[in-house]
Design a protein around this motif. Structure first.
Motif, PDB file in Angstrom:
ATOM      1  N   ARG A  16       0.835  -1.206   0.000  1.00  0.00           N
ATOM      2  CA  ARG A  16       0.000   0.000   0.000  1.00  0.00           C
ATOM      3  C   ARG A  16       0.873   1.261   0.000  1.00  0.00           C
ATOM      4  O   ARG A  16       0.637   2.201  -0.762  1.00  0.00           O
ATOM      5  CB  ARG A  16      -0.917   0.011   1.221  1.00  0.00           C
ATOM      6  CG  ARG A  16      -1.885   1.198   1.243  1.00  0.00           C
ATOM      7  CD  ARG A  16      -2.616   1.289   2.564  1.00  0.00           C
ATOM      8  NE  ARG A  16      -1.720   1.644   3.656  1.00  0.00           N
ATOM      9  CZ  ARG A  16      -1.313   2.884   3.917  1.00  0.00           C
ATOM     10  NH1 ARG A  16      -1.717   3.894   3.144  1.00  0.00           N
ATOM     11  NH2 ARG A  16      -0.503   3.124   4.924  1.00  0.00           N
TER      12      ARG A  16
ATOM     13  N   GLN B 174       1.188   4.118  -2.876  1.00  0.00           N
ATOM     14  CA  GLN B 174       0.874   5.493  -2.478  1.00  0.00           C
ATOM     15  C   GLN B 174       1.992   6.437  -2.894  1.00  0.00           C
ATOM     16  O   GLN B 174       1.743   7.518  -3.433  1.00  0.00           O
ATOM     17  CB  GLN B 174       0.658   5.548  -0.969  1.00  0.00           C
ATOM     18  CG  GLN B 174       0.160   6.898  -0.459  1.00  0.00           C
ATOM     19  CD  GLN B 174      -0.085   6.851   1.044  1.00  0.00           C
ATOM     20  OE1 GLN B 174       0.767   6.399   1.813  1.00  0.00           O
ATOM     21  NE2 GLN B 174      -1.243   7.302   1.464  1.00  0.00           N
TER      22      GLN B 174
ATOM     23  N   PHE C  94      -6.343   3.869  -5.785  1.00  0.00           N
ATOM     24  CA  PHE C  94      -7.063   2.631  -5.558  1.00  0.00           C
ATOM     25  C   PHE C  94      -8.529   2.812  -5.943  1.00  0.00           C
ATOM     26  O   PHE C  94      -9.182   3.750  -5.492  1.00  0.00           O
ATOM     27  CB  PHE C  94      -6.982   2.217  -4.087  1.00  0.00           C
ATOM     28  CG  PHE C  94      -5.586   1.902  -3.626  1.00  0.00           C
ATOM     29  CD1 PHE C  94      -5.042   0.654  -3.853  1.00  0.00           C
ATOM     30  CD2 PHE C  94      -4.828   2.863  -2.972  1.00  0.00           C
ATOM     31  CE1 PHE C  94      -3.763   0.356  -3.425  1.00  0.00           C
ATOM     32  CE2 PHE C  94      -3.546   2.579  -2.550  1.00  0.00           C
ATOM     33  CZ  PHE C  94      -3.008   1.322  -2.778  1.00  0.00           C
TER      34      PHE C  94
ATOM     35  N   PRO D  54      -7.998  -0.398  -0.365  1.00  0.00           N
ATOM     36  CA  PRO D  54      -6.701  -1.046  -0.592  1.00  0.00           C
ATOM     37  C   PRO D  54      -6.504  -2.298   0.247  1.00  0.00           C
ATOM     38  O   PRO D  54      -5.780  -3.212  -0.151  1.00  0.00           O
ATOM     39  CB  PRO D  54      -5.689   0.044  -0.216  1.00  0.00           C
ATOM     40  CG  PRO D  54      -6.442   1.002   0.646  1.00  0.00           C
ATOM     41  CD  PRO D  54      -7.853   0.975   0.143  1.00  0.00           C
TER      42      PRO D  54
ATOM     43  N   ILE E 136      -5.378  -5.185  -2.308  1.00  0.00           N
ATOM     44  CA  ILE E 136      -3.983  -5.637  -2.249  1.00  0.00           C
ATOM     45  C   ILE E 136      -3.843  -7.088  -1.814  1.00  0.00           C
ATOM     46  O   ILE E 136      -3.143  -7.863  -2.477  1.00  0.00           O
ATOM     47  CB  ILE E 136      -3.154  -4.699  -1.352  1.00  0.00           C
ATOM     48  CG1 ILE E 136      -3.052  -3.321  -2.005  1.00  0.00           C
ATOM     49  CG2 ILE E 136      -1.760  -5.272  -1.102  1.00  0.00           C
ATOM     50  CD1 ILE E 136      -2.430  -2.259  -1.114  1.00  0.00           C
TER      51      ILE E 136
END
Length: 461
Positions: free
Chosen positions: A51, A55, A61, A65, A69
């Protein structure tokens, strides 16, 4: 999926190395298992590191997330499990090459090997070991996907069917592209200029040997290899085959890091070399590169000769193709009539003779932008791929203006799109089928998601 598991980037590796302990500290808990796929665990830190990586890269997203993910990581685990079944592995040499590329990129980002080690709190040697498995798994996933999708062969009828199924609003936009022919000529460099460059390099060697200054300081100040100069001339670990033959011969003959090579000439210019470290068939060196300058008068003479050549081509005394074959110093295009080939890996036209304007060398793009099809330019100077100053003339062979894709001009583009879609469909079906036969357990706090695939949440009680 591809971006998360197959994309090889610096930030991912740095986050894997640095952020794990930070994540635990921030959450004030011991790391925990959030998913189990087969016999593989997905940790909370795995999700958090990914994440943070995305970012920092500025990726957005389309959803939660903490749902997206772990599902993507789980899909990756399925491919890795299949690799074990099929006994798919990656040659160590391939992994090593990629590790070295990433190490070199990391050093480039922070400025030096020493700064990288200080920032990470570990040696580059340890960093290599950490990255090996990560890179190996990424390569394995790609190989599994290739095997699953197979060699997709589509007929022209299938391409046309897909094209006709699209609405006008859905057709991809194809940017303006051009086909360009080029002839280059290298100006003559007088021997006195070559000797002056060699003497400067010998003076640097004397200063280093006398302890007046360090090799890295001189490289930072004077080397004309601008990228390595930022790192004190350091190239990073490179195999012999990736170096210019003359450079490799001199570098691999060095055994003492305190000794400086003699002046070495390559197609890039003249170098002196210092050994940093050697690991088997890979070597890390520093170098200082100097390039003899073309005197103004010689440049003027070469421009005049190339302008005369352009006039003779326009007067049809001979064709551009004939001139390219007998005159051009550009060996890559000389034997195909001077036609330039797009070598930009990121370009949708890579490997073809088509270029978007942004993919052309800047000097060529500036000239071509004002030309009509069939025009032959006046002579201009430019820097070639070897970093040497040359004089060139170009001919605009074709210009295809930006447009909505059509079958007559863009068959290859449409073919690539359809093949990619077909490949994605095959892989999605494989994943969905694999989920049905794989043991999967998800922590209760992580199940309330709108997953891309169905069947992840099972009753494993």
């Amino acid at each position: 999926m591809k971006k998360i598991f197959c994309k090889v980037i610096l930030l991912s590796a740095l986050l894997m190395s640095v952020n794990y302990s930070e994540t635990k500290a921030q959450n004030n808990v011991i790391d925990e298992i959030v998913w189990i796929v087969g016999d593989e665990a997905i940790l909370k830190s795995d999700v958090e590191n990914t994440r943070l990586q995305m970012q920092i890269e500025g990726e957005r997203f389309d959803g939660d997330p903490y749902c997206i993910i772990p599902e993507q990581i789980a899909v990756n685990k399925l491919f890795l499990h299949q690799a074990k079944i099929d006994s798919i592995d990656i040659p160590a040499a391939s992994v090593t090459r990629e590790v070295e590329r990433r190490v070199n990129n990391a050093i480039g980002q922070v400025g030096s090997r020493e700064k990288l080690e200080e920032w990470l709190g570990k040696s580059v040697r340890d960093l290599r070991e950490e990255w090996k498995e990560q890179i190996r798994e990424g390569e394995i996933v790609r190989e599994v996907q290739k095997k699953i999708a197979g060699n997709i062969r589509l007929t022209p009828a299938e391409i046309r069917k897909y094209y006709t199924s699209l609405s006008q609003d859905s057709l991809p936009f194809i940017p303006t592209s051009v086909e360009v022919q080029i002839i280059t000529m290298r100006p003559i460099i007088p021997m006195k200029e070559v000797d002056a460059v060699k003497n400067r390099l010998r003076e640097y060697t004397d200063r280093i040997n006398k302890g007046e200054t360090s090799f890295s300081s001189l490289a930072l100040l004077y080397s004309e290899d601008t990228e390595s100069a930022k790192k004190g001339g350091e190239l990073g670990f490179i195999g012999r085959a990736m170096l210019a033959p003359e450079y490799a011969s001199a570098a691999f003959s060095l055994t003492d890091p305190n000794k400086i090579s003699n002046v070495v000439e390559t197609e890039y210019g003249f170098h002196i070399i210092q050994l940093i470290e050697r690991l088997g068939d890979r070597i890390n060196t520093r170098h200082i590169l100097l390039k003899p300058k073309v005197p103004t008068e010689e440049m003027r003479k070469t421009i005049s000769r190339m302008d005369s050549l352009a006039i003779e081509i326009r007067d049809s005394k001979f064709s551009f193709e004939e001139a390219a074959m007998y005159v051009s110093s550009d060996k890559d295009s000389r034997n195909n009539g001077g036609l330039m080939v797009n070598k930009k890996e990121y370009s949708s036209n890579a490997g073809t003779s088509r270029f978007e304007m942004k993919d052309l060398p800047q000097e060529v793009a500036r000239i071509v932008d004002k030309m009509k099809i069939g025009d032959v330019s006046t002579a201009f100077s430019m820097i070639d791929e070897k970093g040497k100053e040359v004089v060139a003339i170009v001919k605009l062979k074709q210009r295809i203006d930006g447009h909505k894709a059509n079958m007559s001009d863009d068959y290859q583009v449409m073919k690539s799109i359809v093949e990619a879609n077909k490949r994605t469909e095959i892989l999605k079906k494989w994943v969905q089928d694999k989920i049905k036969t794989t043991f999967i357990r998800i922590d209760s706090d992580w199940v309330n998601c709108d997953f891309q695939y169905s069947g992840w949440v099972k009753d494993n009680k």
